[in-house]
Design an enzyme around this catalytic site. Structure first.
Site, PDB file in Angstrom:
ATOM      1  N   ASP A 176       0.849  -1.200   0.000  1.00 20.90           N
ATOM      2  CA  ASP A 176       0.000   0.000   0.000  1.00 20.90           C
ATOM      3  C   ASP A 176       0.885   1.252   0.000  1.00 20.90           C
ATOM      4  OD1 ASP A 176      -2.385   1.469   0.236  1.00 20.90           O
ATOM      5  OD2 ASP A 176      -2.318   1.432   2.434  1.00 20.90           O
ATOM      6  N   GLY A 183      -7.830   8.428   7.223  1.00 21.54           N
ATOM      7  CA  GLY A 183      -8.099   8.706   8.631  1.00 21.54           C
ATOM      8  C   GLY A 183      -9.568   8.992   8.896  1.00 21.54           C
ATOM      9  N   THR A 215      -8.475   2.635   9.021  1.00 20.33           N
ATOM     10  CA  THR A 215      -8.930   3.296  10.251  1.00 20.33           C
ATOM     11  C   THR A 215     -10.087   2.569  10.948  1.00 20.33           C
ATOM     12  OG1 THR A 215      -8.172   5.414   9.392  1.00 20.33           O
ATOM     13  CG2 THR A 215      -9.793   5.491  11.171  1.00 20.33           C
TER      14      THR A 215
HETATM   15  P1  13P Z   1      -8.644   4.779   5.879  1.00 25.74           P
HETATM   16  O1  13P Z   1      -7.693   4.686   7.008  1.00 25.74           O
HETATM   17  O2  13P Z   1      -9.372   6.066   5.817  1.00 25.74           O
HETATM   18  O3  13P Z   1      -9.522   3.574   5.824  1.00 25.74           O
HETATM   19  O4  13P Z   1      -7.747   4.721   4.531  1.00 25.74           O
HETATM   20  C1  13P Z   1      -7.042   3.557   4.226  1.00 25.74           C
HETATM   21  C2  13P Z   1      -6.254   3.658   2.970  1.00 25.74           C
HETATM   22  O5  13P Z   1      -6.578   4.365   2.041  1.00 25.74           O
HETATM   23  C3  13P Z   1      -5.042   2.825   2.861  1.00 25.74           C
HETATM   24  O6  13P Z   1      -4.367   3.035   1.673  1.00 25.74           O
HETATM   25  O1  G3H Z   2      -2.821   5.057   3.648  1.00 26.89           O
HETATM   26  C1  G3H Z   2      -2.587   4.966   4.835  1.00 26.89           C
HETATM   27  C2  G3H Z   2      -2.822   3.669   5.521  1.00 26.89           C
HETATM   28  O2  G3H Z   2      -3.920   3.791   6.383  1.00 26.89           O
HETATM   29  C3  G3H Z   2      -1.574   3.222   6.228  1.00 26.89           C
HETATM   30  O3  G3H Z   2      -1.293   4.038   7.313  1.00 26.89           O
HETATM   31  O4  G3H Z   2       1.101   4.674   7.116  1.00 26.89           O
HETATM   32  O5  G3H Z   2      -0.085   4.606   9.335  1.00 26.89           O
HETATM   33  O6  G3H Z   2       0.495   2.492   8.153  1.00 26.89           O
HETATM   34  P1  G3H Z   2       0.147   3.959   8.033  1.00 26.89           P
HETATM   35 ZN    ZN Z   3      -4.515   5.023   0.911  1.00 24.84          ZN
HETATM   36 NA    NA Z   4     -11.061   7.826   5.853  1.00 29.88          NA
END
Ligand code: 13P
Ligand code: G3H
Ligand code: ZN
Ligand code: NA
Length: 283
Positions: A81, A180, A232
């Site tokens: 990710d 978030g 989140t």
């Molecule tokens: P959220 O934390 O808002 O679910 O976003 C997750 C995300 O986009 C990870 O790439």
């Molecule tokens: O895109 C963000 C994801 O929620 C991952 O978050 O960088 O805190 O692991 P993190």
């Molecule tokens: Zn993301």
């Molecule tokens: Na979000």
């Protein structure tokens, strides 16, 4: 079974549903995701951020996810990710990941195209699928004006050029979501999504989906979103259960008796998402 990301997402794109992509960084979250997928018969993408890799160690988290995915009866992809560092993307390929995101969305368009194209060439040569991002999906903590928010959204023409020139398998687009928890309710630009889907006709990815109301998620899926990133909401389910459990039982000290119920709470949230996205029963 462990499969490539495109294997999962091509089917979702053709049949018009979305697959959940859930972030993990440890054993319990991974178990929650795999159990949820098994119980709802859903294909699933398990993803790890660069921060997650740093926390767990790439060899360890690769082994945990790969072992559980290989044993599972449902299709599972292991995905990086927001890989912002080219070398991290290469390390994931070396460790047997089946999908990677090259996120160069902070760079100017031509540079984003250049690095994404290189990753696509290498990853495709190894049978691994690639996600990239165009537009800028920020955080809910970013203090930006309405104009700045609009400027960060994905331009359909740029997205078309990007998809054609890079050969990327699936594309993350900025249509008003943020990473978030939201303060108010997010407003999604559905017209933009519809236009991009019609022009590109490839699987599209929605980031920052925690906290987005169910109706908006359903509409986004109906307009062509095929991968939905959730982090989140899982973290909050974990923390809620943990606080509640420790408050109610001041004697408990066995990590298994603490983390087991937290794992179940995460699993419930994940199952609800799989059903909402239309992935349940698609394995
Ligand atoms: P959220 O934390 O808002 O679910 O976003 C997750 C995300 O986009 C990870 O790439
Ligand atoms: O895109 C963000 C994801 O929620 C991952 O978050 O960088 O805190 O692991 P993190
Ligand atoms: Zn993301
Ligand atoms: Na979000």
């Amino acid at each position: 079974m462990l499969v490539t990301g495109i294997e999962i997402l091509e089917k979702a794109h053709k049949e018009g549903y979305a697959v959940g992509a859930f972030n993990t960084s440890n054993l319990e979250i991974t178990q929650a995701i795999v159990e949820a997928a098994e119980e709802t018969k859903s294909p699933v993408i398990i993803q790890v951020s660069e921060g997650g890799l740093k926390y767990a160690g790439i060899e360890t988290i690769s082994a945990i996810v790969r072992t559980m995915a290989e044993k599972a009866s449902v299709p599972i992809a292991l995905h990086l990710d927001h890989g912002t560092d080219f070398n991290t993307v290469m390390k994931c390929l070396r460790n047997g990941w089946t999908s990677v995101m090259m996120d160069a969305s902070k760079l100017p368009l031509e540079e984003n195209i250049k690095v994404t194209k290189t990753v696509v060439q290498i990853a495709h040569g190894m049978g691994v699928s690639v996600e990239a991002e165009i537009g800028k999906i920020g955080g809910t903590e970013d203090n930006i004006t309405v104009d700045e928010r609009e400027a960060a959204m994905t331009d359909p023409q740029e997205a078309l050029k990007f998809a054609k020139e890079t050969g990327v398998d699936y594309l993350a687009i900025a249509i008003g979501t943020a990473h978030g928890p939201y303060k108010g309710e997010p407003k999604l630009d559905f017209d933009r999504l519809k236009k991009i889907k019609e022009m590109l006709n490839i699987p599209l990815v929605l980031h920052g989906a925690s906290g987005v109301p169910e109706e908006a998620i359903k509409k986004a899926v109906s307009l062509g979103i095929n991968k939905i990133n959730i982090d989140t909401d899982i973290r909050q389910a974990f923390a809620r259960r943990l606080r509640d459990l420790l408050e109610k039982d001041s004697e408990v000290y066995d990590p298994r008796k603490i983390l087991g119920p937290c794992r179940d709470a995460m699993k419930e949230v994940i199952k609800q998402k799989m059903i909402l996205f239309g992935a349940a029963g698609k394995a």
